[in-house]
Every structure is written in C-alpha cells, then in structure tokens.
Design a protein around this motif. Structure first.
Motif, mmCIF file in Angstrom:
data_model
loop_
_atom_site.group_PDB
_atom_site.id
_atom_site.type_symbol
_atom_site.label_atom_id
_atom_site.label_comp_id
_atom_site.label_asym_id
_atom_site.label_seq_id
_atom_site.Cartn_x
_atom_site.Cartn_y
_atom_site.Cartn_z
ATOM 1 N N ARG A 28 2.690 -13.239 -9.634
ATOM 2 C CA ARG A 28 3.985 -12.394 -9.148
ATOM 3 C C ARG A 28 4.940 -13.196 -8.658
ATOM 4 N N ARG A 29 4.794 -14.427 -8.152
ATOM 5 C CA ARG A 29 5.721 -15.213 -7.516
ATOM 6 C C ARG A 29 6.757 -15.834 -8.497
ATOM 7 N N GLY A 41 8.050 -16.184 -13.659
ATOM 8 C CA GLY A 41 8.067 -15.091 -12.755
ATOM 9 C C GLY A 41 6.913 -14.130 -12.940
ATOM 10 N N PRO A 42 7.061 -12.890 -12.786
ATOM 11 C CA PRO A 42 5.751 -11.904 -12.758
ATOM 12 C C PRO A 42 5.353 -11.817 -14.505
ATOM 13 N N ALA A 43 4.200 -11.989 -14.680
ATOM 14 C CA ALA A 43 3.724 -12.104 -15.860
ATOM 15 C C ALA A 43 2.165 -11.882 -15.896
ATOM 16 N N THR A 63 5.580 -5.526 -15.598
ATOM 17 C CA THR A 63 6.464 -4.760 -14.930
ATOM 18 C C THR A 63 7.589 -4.114 -15.829
ATOM 19 N N MET A 64 7.593 -4.574 -16.860
ATOM 20 C CA MET A 64 8.405 -3.887 -18.098
ATOM 21 C C MET A 64 9.758 -3.915 -17.755
ATOM 22 N N HIS A 65 10.097 -4.835 -16.730
ATOM 23 C CA HIS A 65 11.682 -4.976 -16.485
ATOM 24 C C HIS A 65 12.241 -6.464 -16.891
ATOM 25 N N ARG A 66 11.549 -7.097 -17.572
ATOM 26 C CA ARG A 66 11.914 -8.602 -17.559
ATOM 27 C C ARG A 66 12.473 -8.645 -19.165
ATOM 28 N N ASP A 67 13.401 -9.426 -19.401
ATOM 29 C CA ASP A 67 13.893 -9.863 -20.722
ATOM 30 C C ASP A 67 13.241 -10.793 -21.505
#
Length: 118
Positions: A28-29, A41-43, A63-67
């Motif tokens: 998460r960090r 990052g989060p993965a 998170t489904m928010h990262r590119d």
C-alpha cells in the motif's frame, strides 16, 4: 535483517508470504521495497522465480485508480520472453524495470515472463 528494517517491512506490506521461490504481496505504501522487489505504489504482485528457468511476474491494481504500476526486480537484468498488452520491460541500473499500463483495466491482472540476460 535488523529490527528496524523488519519493522519497516511490516509497515509496508499488508500481506506477504515467501514460499520457496514465490513471492506474493499486496503493498500500500509508495515506493515499497521487499525481498529484492520494488513497487512504486499500491499494487498486488506475484513473482515466481524458477531455478534455471523463467521468472514470472503478475500484477494488478486493486485500487483501480492507477494509470501505471512500476515494478523493479533487483539483481541481474532480465529480458522479456512473453508478456501481455500494456507491459514494457527494460534493463535498468540494479535490475529490471517492468511497467504495467493498468488504466481502464478494472483490476485485471497483467503477466510477464522473463529470463536472465546472461
């Protein structure tokens, strides 16, 4: 590994297990590093290293928010054997960098298979 380093790993890793040559983790960090693996990052990441065989890396963005999810495999550079769409592999100082394009992937996993360059 000292107590301070172990504490840092526990803070950065939500769930992680090392079984034989398989590493599973959900981080998460930002810019977390653990067991020769760096993640930006989060993965969710699974790395399977075969003795005298390929290394397989699976990544998803829960998170489904990262590119993009970037993973650094520390050690000798490796070359790409197979990978899906949206995966880029390149040798960098200190290891192999993998970039996974997770934009609009809706949490699906990406896979790359690598071999030692030597």
């Amino acid at each position: 590994m000292g107590g301070r380093e172990l504490g840092a790993v526990r803070r950065h890793v939500e769930r992680a297990r090392l079984h034989a040559r398989e590493l599973k983790g959900s981080l998460r960090r930002p810019r977390a590093r653990w067991a020769g693996l760096g993640i930006d990052g989060p993965a969710s990441v699974i790395v399977r290293r075969e003795r005298r065989g390929p290394t397989t890396v699976a990544v998803s963005d829960p998170t489904m928010h990262r590119d993009t999810v970037t993973v650094l495999l520390c050690g000798r550079p490796q070359r790409e054997v197979t990978s899906g769409d949206g995966v880029r592999v390149r040798a960098v100082h200190g290891g192999t960098r993998l970039d996974f394009d997770t934009r609009h992937a809706h949490g699906r996993s990406f896979l790359a298979t690598l071999r030692s360059s030597a």
